[in-house]
Write a protein that holds these residues in place. Structure first.
Motif, PDB file in Angstrom:
ATOM      1  N   GLU A  38       0.900  -1.201  -0.177  1.00  0.00           N
ATOM      2  CA  GLU A  38      -0.211  -0.010   0.007  1.00  0.00           C
ATOM      3  C   GLU A  38       0.836   1.240   0.273  1.00  0.00           C
ATOM      4  O   GLU A  38       1.965   1.365   0.533  1.00  0.00           O
ATOM      5  N   LYS A  39       0.270   2.420  -0.710  1.00  0.00           N
ATOM      6  CA  LYS A  39       1.100   3.551  -0.615  1.00  0.00           C
ATOM      7  C   LYS A  39       0.996   4.286   0.763  1.00  0.00           C
ATOM      8  O   LYS A  39       0.105   4.146   1.140  1.00  0.00           O
ATOM      9  N   HIS A  40       1.858   4.886   1.095  1.00  0.00           N
ATOM     10  CA  HIS A  40       2.102   5.832   2.363  1.00  0.00           C
ATOM     11  C   HIS A  40       0.957   6.941   2.160  1.00  0.00           C
ATOM     12  O   HIS A  40       0.973   7.205   0.930  1.00  0.00           O
ATOM     13  N   VAL A  41       0.316   7.373   2.964  1.00  0.00           N
ATOM     14  CA  VAL A  41      -0.609   8.731   2.915  1.00  0.00           C
ATOM     15  C   VAL A  41       0.061   9.903   3.230  1.00  0.00           C
ATOM     16  O   VAL A  41       0.923  10.098   3.952  1.00  0.00           O
ATOM     17  N   MET A  42      -0.349  10.819   2.146  1.00  0.00           N
ATOM     18  CA  MET A  42       0.488  12.129   2.339  1.00  0.00           C
ATOM     19  C   MET A  42      -0.841  13.036   2.467  1.00  0.00           C
ATOM     20  O   MET A  42      -1.931  13.128   1.724  1.00  0.00           O
ATOM     21  N   LEU A  43      -1.070  13.627   3.675  1.00  0.00           N
ATOM     22  CA  LEU A  43      -2.067  14.591   3.939  1.00  0.00           C
ATOM     23  C   LEU A  43      -1.683  16.260   3.462  1.00  0.00           C
ATOM     24  O   LEU A  43      -0.448  16.424   3.567  1.00  0.00           O
ATOM     25  N   ILE A  44      -2.795  16.845   2.936  1.00  0.00           N
ATOM     26  CA  ILE A  44      -2.588  18.009   2.668  1.00  0.00           C
ATOM     27  C   ILE A  44      -3.777  18.998   3.233  1.00  0.00           C
ATOM     28  O   ILE A  44      -5.140  18.578   3.096  1.00  0.00           O
ATOM     29  N   ALA A  45      -3.426  20.014   4.016  1.00  0.00           N
ATOM     30  CA  ALA A  45      -4.483  20.742   4.353  1.00  0.00           C
ATOM     31  C   ALA A  45      -4.955  21.914   3.572  1.00  0.00           C
ATOM     32  O   ALA A  45      -3.970  22.338   2.830  1.00  0.00           O
ATOM     33  N   VAL A  46      -5.878  22.026   3.318  1.00  0.00           N
ATOM     34  CA  VAL A  46      -6.630  22.941   2.140  1.00  0.00           C
ATOM     35  C   VAL A  46      -7.753  23.818   3.028  1.00  0.00           C
ATOM     36  O   VAL A  46      -8.485  23.486   3.673  1.00  0.00           O
ATOM     37  N   ASP A  47      -7.758  25.046   2.479  1.00  0.00           N
ATOM     38  CA  ASP A  47      -8.841  26.043   2.870  1.00  0.00           C
ATOM     39  C   ASP A  47      -9.116  26.836   1.778  1.00  0.00           C
ATOM     40  O   ASP A  47      -8.712  26.470   0.466  1.00  0.00           O
ATOM     41  N   ASP A  48      -9.707  28.212   2.093  1.00  0.00           N
ATOM     42  CA  ASP A  48     -10.203  28.985   0.788  1.00  0.00           C
ATOM     43  C   ASP A  48      -9.128  29.683   0.640  1.00  0.00           C
ATOM     44  O   ASP A  48      -9.434  30.886  -0.097  1.00  0.00           O
ATOM     45  N   VAL A  73      -3.779  13.082  10.719  1.00  0.00           N
ATOM     46  CA  VAL A  73      -2.671  12.445  10.715  1.00  0.00           C
ATOM     47  C   VAL A  73      -2.697  10.991  11.392  1.00  0.00           C
ATOM     48  O   VAL A  73      -2.324   9.851  10.961  1.00  0.00           O
ATOM     49  N   ASP A  74      -3.180  10.863  12.523  1.00  0.00           N
ATOM     50  CA  ASP A  74      -3.305   9.634  13.212  1.00  0.00           C
ATOM     51  C   ASP A  74      -4.611   8.801  12.537  1.00  0.00           C
ATOM     52  O   ASP A  74      -4.057   7.697  12.561  1.00  0.00           O
ATOM     53  N   ALA A  84      -0.854   9.040   8.495  1.00  0.00           N
ATOM     54  CA  ALA A  84      -0.124   9.575   7.497  1.00  0.00           C
ATOM     55  C   ALA A  84       1.547   9.646   7.631  1.00  0.00           C
ATOM     56  O   ALA A  84       1.859   9.867   8.859  1.00  0.00           O
ATOM     57  N   LYS A  85       2.170   9.703   6.683  1.00  0.00           N
ATOM     58  CA  LYS A  85       3.552   9.862   6.874  1.00  0.00           C
ATOM     59  C   LYS A  85       4.229  11.149   6.748  1.00  0.00           C
ATOM     60  O   LYS A  85       5.179  11.711   7.273  1.00  0.00           O
ATOM     61  N   ILE A  86       3.161  12.097   6.022  1.00  0.00           N
ATOM     62  CA  ILE A  86       3.530  13.479   5.868  1.00  0.00           C
ATOM     63  C   ILE A  86       2.346  14.309   6.016  1.00  0.00           C
ATOM     64  O   ILE A  86       1.380  13.759   5.380  1.00  0.00           O
ATOM     65  N   LEU A  87       2.449  15.590   6.616  1.00  0.00           N
ATOM     66  CA  LEU A  87       1.537  16.631   6.480  1.00  0.00           C
ATOM     67  C   LEU A  87       1.969  17.778   5.860  1.00  0.00           C
ATOM     68  O   LEU A  87       3.205  18.175   6.197  1.00  0.00           O
ATOM     69  N   VAL A  88       1.461  18.419   4.589  1.00  0.00           N
ATOM     70  CA  VAL A  88       1.644  19.415   3.987  1.00  0.00           C
ATOM     71  C   VAL A  88       0.870  20.470   4.357  1.00  0.00           C
ATOM     72  O   VAL A  88      -0.568  20.383   4.324  1.00  0.00           O
ATOM     73  N   VAL A  89       1.299  21.674   4.987  1.00  0.00           N
ATOM     74  CA  VAL A  89       0.457  22.839   5.097  1.00  0.00           C
ATOM     75  C   VAL A  89       1.042  23.998   4.409  1.00  0.00           C
ATOM     76  O   VAL A  89       2.187  24.221   4.269  1.00  0.00           O
ATOM     77  N   GLY A  90       0.063  24.915   3.976  1.00  0.00           N
ATOM     78  CA  GLY A  90       0.444  26.371   3.472  1.00  0.00           C
ATOM     79  C   GLY A  90       0.870  27.277   4.584  1.00  0.00           C
ATOM     80  O   GLY A  90       0.356  26.954   5.668  1.00  0.00           O
ATOM     81  N   SER A  91       1.605  27.959   4.392  1.00  0.00           N
ATOM     82  CA  SER A  91       2.103  29.242   5.322  1.00  0.00           C
ATOM     83  C   SER A  91       1.204  30.603   4.889  1.00  0.00           C
ATOM     84  O   SER A  91       1.555  31.046   3.745  1.00  0.00           O
ATOM     85  N   HIS A  92       0.766  31.037   5.617  1.00  0.00           N
ATOM     86  CA  HIS A  92       0.029  32.502   5.454  1.00  0.00           C
ATOM     87  C   HIS A  92       1.004  33.541   5.385  1.00  0.00           C
ATOM     88  O   HIS A  92       0.585  34.608   5.012  1.00  0.00           O
TER      89      HIS A  92
END
Length: 158
Positions: free
Chosen positions: A4-14, A112-113, A117-125
């Protein structure tokens, strides 16, 4: 037996910062690999709880909350569609989008839990020290509390 592939999470908003982080992630971790993408992509949108936005009490609160609920659902649907459209444009056809209710800091760490997830991607404001002190930094919180690696994608200043 296929692994199975590892999970990459990405936080998304508007925000433009969020969509930039998604596009950057797709360009660097998905597009170059074609159909052999190394991660399962899961986009998480933290939908605020209406009462947490209002932060007031009184007789009008009961009338306002249902209207806010409708607006928050529309916003979440719009974000979900934007994520799917951008992924499709980049030929990334396997993306899951989940809307979870609550404070983004807690929602992302819980996700993440949940997904292991192996990695969490977040944008920086790109908030300065004063604004970050008042509003709090989701990326900073996640970097210290998420049970995974956290990658913060900053949109270049133009």
């Amino acid at each position: 037996m296929a692994s199975e592939k590892h999970v990459m999470l990405i936080a998304v908003d508007d925000s433009a910062h969020s969509m930039y982080a998604l596009e950057w992630t797709l360009d660097h971790f998905f597009v170059p690999f074609g159909s052999l993408q190394p991660f399962q992509l899961v986009a998480i949108h933290a939908r605020p709880i209406p009462i947490s936005i209002l932060q007031l009490a009184g007789p009008a609160t009961a009338e306002i909350i249902p209207m806010m609920e409708v607006d928050l659902k529309k916003t979440a649907a719009r974000i979900t569609e934007k994520v799917k459209e951008l992924c499709k444009k980049k030929s990334v056809n396997e993306v899951d989008v989940e809307v979870m209710e609550g404070d983004p800091r807690n929602v992302l760490c819980e996700a993440v839990d949940k997904y292991n997830a192996k990695i969490l991607v977040v944008g920086s404001h790109g908030y300065g020290p004063m604004k970050r002190a008042v509003l709090g930094s989701v990326s900073d919180y996640c970097a210290h509390h998420a049970h995974s690696s956290v990658m913060i994608v900053k949109k270049p200043k133009t």
